[in-house]
Design an enzyme around this catalytic site. Sequence first.
Site, PDB file in Angstrom:
ATOM      1  N   SER A  26       0.757  -1.173   0.067  1.00  0.00           N
ATOM      2  CA  SER A  26       0.099  -0.108   0.112  1.00  0.00           C
ATOM      3  C   SER A  26       0.913   1.308  -0.128  1.00  0.00           C
ATOM      4  O   SER A  26       0.457   2.097  -0.796  1.00  0.00           O
ATOM      5  CB  SER A  26      -0.866   0.149   1.183  1.00  0.00           C
ATOM      6  OG  SER A  26      -1.905  -1.094   1.180  1.00  0.00           O
ATOM      7  N   GLN A 171      -9.203   2.160  -0.686  1.00  0.00           N
ATOM      8  CA  GLN A 171      -8.864   2.344  -1.928  1.00  0.00           C
ATOM      9  C   GLN A 171      -9.803   3.308  -2.343  1.00  0.00           C
ATOM     10  O   GLN A 171      -9.263   4.383  -3.173  1.00  0.00           O
ATOM     11  CB  GLN A 171      -8.959   1.074  -2.680  1.00  0.00           C
ATOM     12  CG  GLN A 171      -8.016   0.023  -2.537  1.00  0.00           C
ATOM     13  CD  GLN A 171      -7.958  -0.901  -3.437  1.00  0.00           C
ATOM     14  OE1 GLN A 171      -8.913  -1.308  -4.008  1.00  0.00           O
ATOM     15  NE2 GLN A 171      -7.226  -1.998  -3.087  1.00  0.00           N
ATOM     16  N   ASP A 321      -6.845  -8.496   4.444  1.00  0.00           N
ATOM     17  CA  ASP A 321      -5.924  -9.150   3.470  1.00  0.00           C
ATOM     18  C   ASP A 321      -5.484 -10.458   4.087  1.00  0.00           C
ATOM     19  O   ASP A 321      -4.789 -11.273   3.589  1.00  0.00           O
ATOM     20  CB  ASP A 321      -4.842  -8.386   2.712  1.00  0.00           C
ATOM     21  CG  ASP A 321      -5.254  -7.564   1.685  1.00  0.00           C
ATOM     22  OD1 ASP A 321      -6.431  -7.559   1.332  1.00  0.00           O
ATOM     23  OD2 ASP A 321      -4.558  -6.566   1.687  1.00  0.00           O
ATOM     24  N   LYS A 348     -12.216  -9.588  -3.483  1.00  0.00           N
ATOM     25  CA  LYS A 348     -10.509  -9.238  -3.727  1.00  0.00           C
ATOM     26  C   LYS A 348      -9.882 -10.075  -5.042  1.00  0.00           C
ATOM     27  O   LYS A 348     -10.940 -10.174  -5.883  1.00  0.00           O
ATOM     28  CB  LYS A 348      -9.946  -9.845  -2.296  1.00  0.00           C
ATOM     29  CG  LYS A 348     -10.337  -9.022  -1.021  1.00  0.00           C
ATOM     30  CD  LYS A 348      -9.863  -7.532  -1.111  1.00  0.00           C
ATOM     31  CE  LYS A 348     -10.177  -6.908   0.020  1.00  0.00           C
ATOM     32  NZ  LYS A 348      -9.971  -5.588  -0.099  1.00  0.00           N
ATOM     33  N   ARG A 352     -12.209 -14.418  -2.018  1.00  0.00           N
ATOM     34  CA  ARG A 352     -11.320 -15.028  -1.024  1.00  0.00           C
ATOM     35  C   ARG A 352     -12.310 -16.015   0.080  1.00  0.00           C
ATOM     36  O   ARG A 352     -11.507 -16.785   0.553  1.00  0.00           O
ATOM     37  CB  ARG A 352     -10.491 -14.205  -0.184  1.00  0.00           C
ATOM     38  CG  ARG A 352      -9.577 -13.783  -1.066  1.00  0.00           C
ATOM     39  CD  ARG A 352      -8.432 -12.897  -0.249  1.00  0.00           C
ATOM     40  NE  ARG A 352      -7.266 -12.517  -1.323  1.00  0.00           N
ATOM     41  CZ  ARG A 352      -6.842 -11.372  -0.905  1.00  0.00           C
ATOM     42  NH1 ARG A 352      -6.754 -10.470  -0.080  1.00  0.00           N
ATOM     43  NH2 ARG A 352      -5.836 -11.293  -1.943  1.00  0.00           N
TER      44      ARG A 352
HETATM   45  C1  S3P Z   1      -5.547  -1.727   0.014  1.00  0.00           C
HETATM   46  C2  S3P Z   1      -6.686  -1.566   0.539  1.00  0.00           C
HETATM   47  C3  S3P Z   1      -7.597  -3.047   0.674  1.00  0.00           C
HETATM   48  C4  S3P Z   1      -6.572  -3.951   0.453  1.00  0.00           C
HETATM   49  C5  S3P Z   1      -5.683  -3.885  -0.578  1.00  0.00           C
HETATM   50  C6  S3P Z   1      -4.794  -2.702  -0.383  1.00  0.00           C
HETATM   51  C7  S3P Z   1      -4.895  -0.082  -0.194  1.00  0.00           C
HETATM   52  O1  S3P Z   1      -8.448  -2.882  -0.280  1.00  0.00           O
HETATM   53  O2  S3P Z   1      -7.385  -5.386   0.393  1.00  0.00           O
HETATM   54  O3  S3P Z   1      -4.844  -5.303  -0.609  1.00  0.00           O
HETATM   55  O4  S3P Z   1      -3.707  -0.070  -0.716  1.00  0.00           O
HETATM   56  O5  S3P Z   1      -5.614   0.893   0.062  1.00  0.00           O
HETATM   57  P1  S3P Z   1     -10.036  -2.126  -0.032  1.00  0.00           P
HETATM   58  O6  S3P Z   1      -9.786  -0.785  -0.172  1.00  0.00           O
HETATM   59  O7  S3P Z   1     -10.721  -2.592  -1.089  1.00  0.00           O
HETATM   60  O8  S3P Z   1     -10.624  -2.693   1.383  1.00  0.00           O
END
Ligand code: S3P
Length: 445
Positions: A26, A171, A321, A348, A352
Amino acid sequence: MHMQASLTASKSNALRGVVRVPGDKSISHRALILGALATGSTKITGLLEGEDVIATAEVLKSLGAAIEKKDDAWIVFGRGVGGLNRSVKELDFGNSGTGARLMMGVIAGQDTRASFTGDASLSGRPMGRVLTPLKLMGLQVEGSSDTLPLTLSGTKDLLPIEYELPVPSAQVKTAVLLAGLHAPGTTCVIENEPTRDHTERMLRHFGAKMTITKVNGQTRICVAGHAELTGNDVAVPGDPSSAAFLAAAALVCEGSDITIEGALVNPTRIGFYITLREMGANLKFENEREENGEPIADIHVISGPLKGVTVPAGRAPSMIDEYPILAVVAAYASGETRMEGLGELRVKESDRLASTLAGLTACGVDAQADGNVLIVRGADSVPGGGHIETHMDHRIAMAFLILGLGAQTSVSIDNASVIATSFPQFAGLMKGLGADIVETGNKPA
Ligand code: S3P
C-alpha cells in the site's frame, strides 16, 4: 497448453532466523503516485518490487513522470498536481486493484482521456465503488460497465465533494482524496470504520493540508484542493501482510523462533497480530519505533499451542488481507475459530471467502461458511494433501503453502507465479528459514 509453475510445501522442522520482508504494498503504490504528483524529486527506499507496484510505476511513466532506479533507491521526478500527460498506451494495472482504483482518482483531475485494463482477476472486480464518487466530482466514464476495461476522461474543473464511504475501503477513500487534491475547495471523506491511513499520513509528509476529525465513531478526513505537494523521501517499511505468512509459518511448525525485522505496525493494519495473541500465540512487537510518520517494529514469534477465538466484524478492515492465512492458522488451533463480517473478501483478487473455504476443504480441514462468517474447527493433525486452485490470488497461494508446512501430506498450488504480485522472494525466504517448499515443475494450467 499453457504451463504454470507449481510449488509444493511439506511438513517442516522448526523455522529459525531473523529476516526482513519486502516493502509494504500500500505504501509503495502511494509513494510512487504522490511522488509523481509532487514537484521536485522523491527518493523511495525499500519500495516493493512486486508486479503490482511495478505496474503502477509503468503507468506513471507512460503519463509523463520520470521514474528511475538508482542503486537501492527509486527516484520519482514529479509533474505537480494536475501535471500528468495523456498516455498514448492503455494503462495496464495487471492484477492490482490498488493501482487501478488509486489512479482513477488521479486521472479524474487531469485534462485527459485514459483507458484502464488489467488481467482476468482484476477485470472481474468492482470499480463502481470508486467511479460513483469520482463521477460526482466530474469524471466521465464511457459506457455503463463498472469493470475493466474502462475508458475515463478527467477534467481540470473537478468539484470538491463530501463523501461518506458506503464500504470500508481505503482504496475508495484514497481515490477521492487524490481527486480532491486537484479540485478547488476542500474534499472530505467520512468513514464509519477506520481503514488503513497511509494516504493521510503520506499526504501530510508531502505537505498537503489535511484536517482529520473524529466525531461519534466517524472519522472525517479532509484535504485542501489545488494542492501543492513537495517531493520528499520515503522509506517503505516491511509489509505486515507479507510478514503474516512468516508469522503463521512459525506457529504451524513446532519449535520455531523467528523475527521479522522492520515491519509496519500501523494500528490500522495489525488486526491479524492482535488475533494471534488472543489465540495464545507468543508474539511480540520488539524495538518499536517510528519512521516517516509510520510505526514499525520487529515481530518476534515463537511457536506454541493455539486456541480458537471469535474475530469480530469490526476488526475486518485492519486485517482484510489476512483472513486466508488466519484460516490456515485456525486449522492448527484447538477448538473453533469464527471470523465474522467477511463480505469484502468476496471482491478481492479472488472471492477469498470461497477460495479459502475450498482450499481448507481440499486439505481435509473442518470448515464452513455461513453468510459472511467463516468457521474453522482446528485439529491436532491436519491432513493436507490438496492441490489448491489459486484463482490468480497471491494470498491464497501463499496461505495454502503455509498450511502444507504442518500437514500430514504435502500441499501444492496450481500457479505459483501469482505470488510475485506482492512477495517475489516468498519461496526463497521461506526456504532460508528452513521450510520445505520445492518447485514441482510445471503442471498443465
Ligand atoms: C488497500 C486496501 C485494501 C486491501 C488492498 C490494499 C490499499 O483494499 O485489500 O490489498 O492499499 O488501499 P480495500 O480498500 O478494497 O479494502
